[in-house]
Design a protein around this motif. Sequence first.
Motif, PDB file in Angstrom:
ATOM      1  N   ASP A   1       0.865  -1.186   0.000  1.00  0.00           N
ATOM      2  CA  ASP A   1       0.000   0.000   0.000  1.00  0.00           C
ATOM      3  C   ASP A   1       0.890   1.220   0.000  1.00  0.00           C
ATOM      4  O   ASP A   1       1.716   1.379   0.906  1.00  0.00           O
ATOM      5  N   ILE A   2       0.732   2.054  -1.008  1.00  0.00           N
ATOM      6  CA  ILE A   2       1.594   3.227  -1.098  1.00  0.00           C
ATOM      7  C   ILE A   2       0.779   4.455  -0.693  1.00  0.00           C
ATOM      8  O   ILE A   2      -0.274   4.735  -1.282  1.00  0.00           O
ATOM      9  N   VAL A   3       1.254   5.163   0.305  1.00  0.00           N
ATOM     10  CA  VAL A   3       0.552   6.346   0.806  1.00  0.00           C
ATOM     11  C   VAL A   3       1.325   7.593   0.367  1.00  0.00           C
ATOM     12  O   VAL A   3       2.525   7.734   0.671  1.00  0.00           O
ATOM     13  N   ASP A   4       0.623   8.471  -0.351  1.00  0.00           N
ATOM     14  CA  ASP A   4       1.246   9.694  -0.870  1.00  0.00           C
ATOM     15  C   ASP A   4       1.215  10.775   0.222  1.00  0.00           C
ATOM     16  O   ASP A   4       0.149  11.299   0.560  1.00  0.00           O
ATOM     17  N   LEU A   5       2.378  11.108   0.740  1.00  0.00           N
ATOM     18  CA  LEU A   5       2.434  12.082   1.839  1.00  0.00           C
ATOM     19  C   LEU A   5       1.931  13.464   1.421  1.00  0.00           C
ATOM     20  O   LEU A   5       1.463  14.245   2.254  1.00  0.00           O
ATOM     21  N   LYS A   6       2.004  13.743   0.126  1.00  0.00           N
ATOM     22  CA  LYS A   6       1.568  15.082  -0.344  1.00  0.00           C
ATOM     23  C   LYS A   6       0.069  15.298  -0.084  1.00  0.00           C
ATOM     24  O   LYS A   6      -0.381  16.423   0.059  1.00  0.00           O
TER      25      LYS A   6
ATOM     26  N   LYS B   1      -1.116  23.943   5.252  1.00  0.00           N
ATOM     27  CA  LYS B   1      -0.902  25.361   4.898  1.00  0.00           C
ATOM     28  C   LYS B   1      -0.214  25.567   3.542  1.00  0.00           C
ATOM     29  O   LYS B   1       1.022  25.555   3.469  1.00  0.00           O
ATOM     30  N   GLY B   2      -1.000  25.729   2.509  1.00  0.00           N
ATOM     31  CA  GLY B   2      -0.452  26.038   1.184  1.00  0.00           C
ATOM     32  C   GLY B   2       0.366  24.908   0.584  1.00  0.00           C
ATOM     33  O   GLY B   2       1.338  25.155  -0.122  1.00  0.00           O
ATOM     34  N   GLY B   3       0.009  23.677   0.900  1.00  0.00           N
ATOM     35  CA  GLY B   3       0.665  22.526   0.274  1.00  0.00           C
ATOM     36  C   GLY B   3       2.010  22.172   0.869  1.00  0.00           C
ATOM     37  O   GLY B   3       2.767  21.397   0.288  1.00  0.00           O
ATOM     38  N   ARG B   4       2.309  22.685   2.027  1.00  0.00           N
ATOM     39  CA  ARG B   4       3.622  22.393   2.636  1.00  0.00           C
ATOM     40  C   ARG B   4       3.652  21.001   3.257  1.00  0.00           C
ATOM     41  O   ARG B   4       2.683  20.551   3.860  1.00  0.00           O
TER      42      ARG B   4
ATOM     43  N   PRO C   1      11.773  24.226   8.080  1.00  0.00           N
ATOM     44  CA  PRO C   1      13.213  24.337   8.369  1.00  0.00           C
ATOM     45  C   PRO C   1      13.543  23.783   9.754  1.00  0.00           C
ATOM     46  O   PRO C   1      12.685  23.787  10.638  1.00  0.00           O
ATOM     47  N   PRO C   2      14.768  23.321   9.955  1.00  0.00           N
ATOM     48  CA  PRO C   2      15.139  22.775  11.263  1.00  0.00           C
ATOM     49  C   PRO C   2      15.150  23.857  12.339  1.00  0.00           C
ATOM     50  O   PRO C   2      15.675  24.944  12.100  1.00  0.00           O
ATOM     51  N   CYS C   3      14.562  23.546  13.491  1.00  0.00           N
ATOM     52  CA  CYS C   3      14.645  24.476  14.620  1.00  0.00           C
ATOM     53  C   CYS C   3      16.106  24.568  15.032  1.00  0.00           C
ATOM     54  O   CYS C   3      16.810  23.547  15.059  1.00  0.00           O
ATOM     55  N   GLY C   4      16.553  25.754  15.352  1.00  0.00           N
ATOM     56  CA  GLY C   4      17.954  25.919  15.752  1.00  0.00           C
ATOM     57  C   GLY C   4      18.851  26.226  14.567  1.00  0.00           C
ATOM     58  O   GLY C   4      20.057  26.392  14.717  1.00  0.00           O
ATOM     59  N   GLY C   5      18.266  26.266  13.369  1.00  0.00           N
ATOM     60  CA  GLY C   5      19.042  26.602  12.179  1.00  0.00           C
ATOM     61  C   GLY C   5      19.678  25.404  11.523  1.00  0.00           C
ATOM     62  O   GLY C   5      19.630  24.287  12.047  1.00  0.00           O
ATOM     63  N   GLY C   6      20.271  25.637  10.366  1.00  0.00           N
ATOM     64  CA  GLY C   6      20.904  24.547   9.622  1.00  0.00           C
ATOM     65  C   GLY C   6      20.301  24.428   8.241  1.00  0.00           C
ATOM     66  O   GLY C   6      19.313  25.094   7.917  1.00  0.00           O
ATOM     67  N   CYS C   7      20.929  23.573   7.428  1.00  0.00           N
ATOM     68  CA  CYS C   7      20.521  23.454   6.024  1.00  0.00           C
ATOM     69  C   CYS C   7      19.289  22.588   5.871  1.00  0.00           C
ATOM     70  O   CYS C   7      18.984  21.760   6.722  1.00  0.00           O
ATOM     71  N   GLY C   8      18.612  22.781   4.735  1.00  0.00           N
ATOM     72  CA  GLY C   8      17.579  21.856   4.292  1.00  0.00           C
ATOM     73  C   GLY C   8      16.284  21.941   5.065  1.00  0.00           C
ATOM     74  O   GLY C   8      16.080  22.807   5.907  1.00  0.00           O
ATOM     75  N   MET C   9      15.409  21.004   4.749  1.00  0.00           N
ATOM     76  CA  MET C   9      14.072  20.976   5.337  1.00  0.00           C
ATOM     77  C   MET C   9      13.801  19.599   5.922  1.00  0.00           C
ATOM     78  O   MET C   9      14.393  18.598   5.495  1.00  0.00           O
ATOM     79  N   LEU C  10      12.870  19.585   6.880  1.00  0.00           N
ATOM     80  CA  LEU C  10      12.484  18.321   7.529  1.00  0.00           C
ATOM     81  C   LEU C  10      11.006  18.068   7.277  1.00  0.00           C
ATOM     82  O   LEU C  10      10.200  19.015   7.299  1.00  0.00           O
ATOM     83  N   LEU C  11      10.630  16.809   7.085  1.00  0.00           N
ATOM     84  CA  LEU C  11       9.209  16.491   6.924  1.00  0.00           C
ATOM     85  C   LEU C  11       8.496  16.796   8.232  1.00  0.00           C
ATOM     86  O   LEU C  11       8.985  16.453   9.319  1.00  0.00           O
ATOM     87  N   SER C  12       7.335  17.453   8.081  1.00  0.00           N
ATOM     88  CA  SER C  12       6.617  17.962   9.249  1.00  0.00           C
ATOM     89  C   SER C  12       5.940  16.847  10.043  1.00  0.00           C
ATOM     90  O   SER C  12       5.353  15.928   9.466  1.00  0.00           O
ATOM     91  N   PRO C  13       5.966  16.950  11.378  1.00  0.00           N
ATOM     92  CA  PRO C  13       5.310  15.918  12.189  1.00  0.00           C
ATOM     93  C   PRO C  13       3.800  15.910  11.971  1.00  0.00           C
ATOM     94  O   PRO C  13       3.170  14.863  12.066  1.00  0.00           O
ATOM     95  N   GLU C  14       3.227  17.088  11.657  1.00  0.00           N
ATOM     96  CA  GLU C  14       1.771  17.134  11.452  1.00  0.00           C
ATOM     97  C   GLU C  14       1.372  16.351  10.205  1.00  0.00           C
ATOM     98  O   GLU C  14       0.384  15.615  10.199  1.00  0.00           O
TER      99      GLU C  14
END
Length: 237
Positions: free
Chosen positions: A34-39, A44-47, A51-64
Motif C-alpha cells: 500500500d503506497i501512501v502519498d504524503l503530499k 498550509k499552502g501545500g507544505r 526548516p530545522p529548529c535551531g538553524g541549519g541546512c535543508g528541510m524536515l518532513l513535518s510531524p503534522e
Amino acid sequence: MHVTILTLFPNVFPGSLGVSLIGKALEEGVFTLDIVDLKKFSIKGGRVDGPPCGGGCGMLLSPEVLEAALASLPSPISSGERKFIYPSPRGELLSQKIAYNLSKLQDIVILCGRYEGIDARILEKYSFVEMSVGDYVLMGGEVAAMALIEASVRLIPGVVGAPDSLREDSFVVSSAPLLEYPQYTHPVQWNEYSVPPVLLSGHHEAIHQWRLAEARTITRTQRPDLWNQYVARALGE
Ligand code: SAM
C-alpha cells in the motif's frame, strides 16, 4: 506480509518490487503493498516540510503531515504487532539476519524520509526502528525501502522456487557466513575462458569441496571482517 510505504514519491513503487519472482509474489498476494502519498496530507499552502529548529541546512518532513498520514492507515490486519521502520543512515545496518526476522512479520510500515530527514518526535511517538542500507547517504528512503522489502520477501517460503538457492546464498543466516563461490553456466568454453573442470565432473563431494574453498578465499580477500568471524567460529571462540 502487508507492507505500507509512506512517501512523497509514490510513482517510484512498485519499481523493482514489481518484476520477476518478487513481482509474481506481489501479484499472487504473498505480500501486499500500500503506497501512501504524503503530499495528500500537506498543510498550509501545500507544505509538507519545515526548516530545522535551531538553524541549519535543508528541510524536515513535518510531524503534522506524517501524523495525519499515519493516522489514516487502517488498523493492523492481524493481532500481530505492526512494525514501524524509518530507513535512515543512523539505523542498524540491514543484514541477512534482519531480513530473515522481517520476513516473519505480517504488518510493516515504512516511512521514507527526504531532504534533511524528518521531525524526530514522530520516531518517538510511533516507536520507529531506524534501519540503514549502508554507510552512505541517499536522497530519500525509497530505494532503501525497496532493498528492505526485497531482501525480506525473498525469504518468505515459496517466493524463490528452489529453497537450495537460498541456503547457498552469500550471508546465509548463520553466525559466521561465507560469501558465495563463483558460478558458471553454458557454454563450457567462452572465448579464452573455460568452466573449472571439477564442476563438470559430476563428483558431488569434489564440487562441494571446491565451492567451499572458493567461498573461503573470496571471503578472506573481499571481506576480512566476515572471514575473522568465520575463523573465530571454526576455532570455537
Ligand atoms: N540528514 C540525514 C542524515 O545525515 O542522516 C540524511 C537525510 S537523506 C538526504 C534523506 C532520507 O534518505 C533520510 O531521511 C532517509 O530516509 C533516507 N536515507 C538516506 N541514506 C540512507 C541510508 N543509508 N539508509 C537508509 N535510508 C537512507
